[in-house]
Design a protein around this motif. Sequence first.
Motif, PDB file in Angstrom:
ATOM      1  N   LEU A 261      39.029  27.536  40.229  1.00 54.93           N
ATOM      2  CA  LEU A 261      38.018  28.531  39.882  1.00 54.93           C
ATOM      3  C   LEU A 261      36.946  28.633  40.969  1.00 54.93           C
ATOM      4  O   LEU A 261      36.496  29.736  41.315  1.00 54.93           O
ATOM      5  CB  LEU A 261      37.391  28.178  38.534  1.00 54.93           C
ATOM      6  N   GLU A 264      38.356  30.636  43.830  1.00 55.86           N
ATOM      7  CA  GLU A 264      38.403  32.077  43.543  1.00 55.86           C
ATOM      8  C   GLU A 264      37.030  32.724  43.692  1.00 55.86           C
ATOM      9  O   GLU A 264      36.910  33.835  44.229  1.00 55.86           O
ATOM     10  CB  GLU A 264      38.933  32.299  42.119  1.00 55.86           C
ATOM     11  N   LEU A 265      35.997  32.036  43.226  1.00 54.23           N
ATOM     12  CA  LEU A 265      34.652  32.612  43.320  1.00 54.23           C
ATOM     13  C   LEU A 265      34.173  32.683  44.772  1.00 54.23           C
ATOM     14  O   LEU A 265      33.563  33.679  45.180  1.00 54.23           O
ATOM     15  CB  LEU A 265      33.675  31.781  42.478  1.00 54.23           C
ATOM     16  N   TYR A 270      37.905  36.446  42.117  1.00 57.70           N
ATOM     17  CA  TYR A 270      37.817  36.368  40.651  1.00 57.70           C
ATOM     18  C   TYR A 270      37.767  37.778  40.063  1.00 57.70           C
ATOM     19  O   TYR A 270      37.049  38.650  40.564  1.00 57.70           O
ATOM     20  CB  TYR A 270      36.578  35.575  40.236  1.00 57.70           C
ATOM     21  N   LYS A 298      38.490  31.007  31.167  1.00 55.83           N
ATOM     22  CA  LYS A 298      37.983  31.137  32.536  1.00 55.83           C
ATOM     23  C   LYS A 298      36.763  32.058  32.579  1.00 55.83           C
ATOM     24  O   LYS A 298      35.765  31.747  33.236  1.00 55.83           O
ATOM     25  CB  LYS A 298      39.085  31.667  33.453  1.00 55.83           C
TER      26      LYS A 298
END
Length: 619
Positions: A261, A264-265, A270, A298
């Motif tokens: 995560l 992705e950010l 995202y 998520k």
Amino acid sequence: MTRSPDSLIPSEAEQLVTEKRDDKAFDCRQEGKANLRAATEVNAVSASSTPPAITPIQLELFPGRACPLKAKPATIRSTARSSPNRRDGVEGVSTQRQTIKLTGETLFGPPEETPRGREAHKGRTRKRGNEAGQGVGGGYSTEELRENRREGRAATFIKRTKQGKASGLPPRGKAQPRTRQARRKAPARLDNARKLQRTLYRVAKRQPERRFTLLYDKVCRQDILQEAWQRVKSNKGAAGVDQVDIDAICNQGEEQFLRELTQELRNREYRAALVRRVHIPKPGQPGKTRPLGIPTVKDRVVQMAVKLVIEPLFEADFMPCSFGFRPKKTPRMALSAIVQSINEGYSFVVDVDLKSYFDTISHELLMRLVERRVGDVQVLRLIRAWLKAGVMEEGKVTHPDRGSPQGGVISPTLSNIFLHEVDRQWCRSDGVARGNVRLVRYADDMVLLARTEAEARAAWEQLQAQFAALQLVVNQEKSRLTTLEEGFAFLGFEFRKAPGRMLLMWPREKACRHIRQRIREVARSFPSNGQVGQVIQKLNPILNGWCTYFRVGNSNRTFHKVDWAVRSELQLWLRRKHQCPWRTAKKRWGYQFLHDRCRLYRMVGKVSHLEGLRAHAVG
């Protein structure tokens, strides 16, 4: 052979003198006379039998006094080992276990007979107790004459010790047990997420007009995402459209989930997923449902991270009249504010209800209000993506242009930001009302309190105009202008005050129906071959939570009814289990069996009135 004057070898004459001296010393030792060997040129005077006459010399230590020098006696070898003389005047090998005799001599001369009793204080007033001067000890004052002091003692200062209460000791009599002082616990160290929130709050409080443009890097921080995951995990919740719940992520690996995560950010990869919509029944209203949007796990973690970062910025601006979904704000505080206003003379109430508030929030107006404090483009894109995300209901996907999904993590914060425009018109930042009307709001539930009916009507018209500017719809059926005699409802409580009587508040009938329905569902979910202890273990947390919330009012009568309903439901379950008549079941499994033996939670006797109610009742 001539001898050099610097030679170390003695001459023949010197050797003869040395031999003669040794022979004479040997003869003297045999005869027991004084040791003449110790007589050298350095102490020749001290070794002589008759010392010469010595004139006294003046000492600089004591001017005016003469101290004659005494000759050092010669050492007798026959008695040197048996009783050696020491320089300190103590006989024996050491000073341990030696009895030292005192002659009583002082610096002022030989000892004199010290008068005792009344003779010591003859001709003077004897001081006693607190009248005595400083340095009193043993009944003799330091102001006594020198000849009246005890022998061998000079004037000394004796400090009086503290006794009794002054020394911190218990009074005389029965001994009191010593209480152990609790160890002072070290203050809890704040985590990095909490430190960041405090820093942002202080900066926003000092600079009310500032827009924060660097926030996305804080959302991507590992510690912020870890704190967000822990909060989402503690809240539990169902799975979203991807059918991935909390347990699946824990089995897969929390660290791997957070690592992916974070990546992705940081890479801007995202994307917000669809929201799964379900309908849940409204409490106390059979047949009515409420829509609930469930994002994926998520999305919930990222929403929580954004909430941790932007919430302190808006908390610095929120008004004290708002109590819903805010840190360190509880429903009890809102109830206390209403009770305090009523006790101060606000007897006219406007009960306000908004129609489908979460589904009618304008996205454009909301984003415009968020941009007052948030200037980071990436954070604004995330919030807009969650608002525009599609909703899946029974396999169909829709994209609404209004509303915030009720059930999302960030939805309560966005709703407070939207209704903050209403709070600014009625309350100041220090909590003082703007005008003669007070506003108390908990999320979308709010009431207006006024002293006169004219003020209440004018406030109600002004509030409707504000809602129209925000494009909100007022539920005209439930919103009304009322008085304390007629009563009104707020946060599950019914408020009413008769003329000349005290204010009363108790749980609404809808809340009582809801708790009875909940008890019935739990009790009937267990089969007849189960154990009654398991049923009670399931019921106690529900009863405890309901009682804790409603115990602040005049709820004792309502608690009696709820306790009776719980016992009746358990007796009905035991009757089906043991196949016995209803009268036998009530007699066999009564109050003592269920509450005392089986530890069923009892609500009666646990009422704790609000501070305003108790003070008004006592007055």
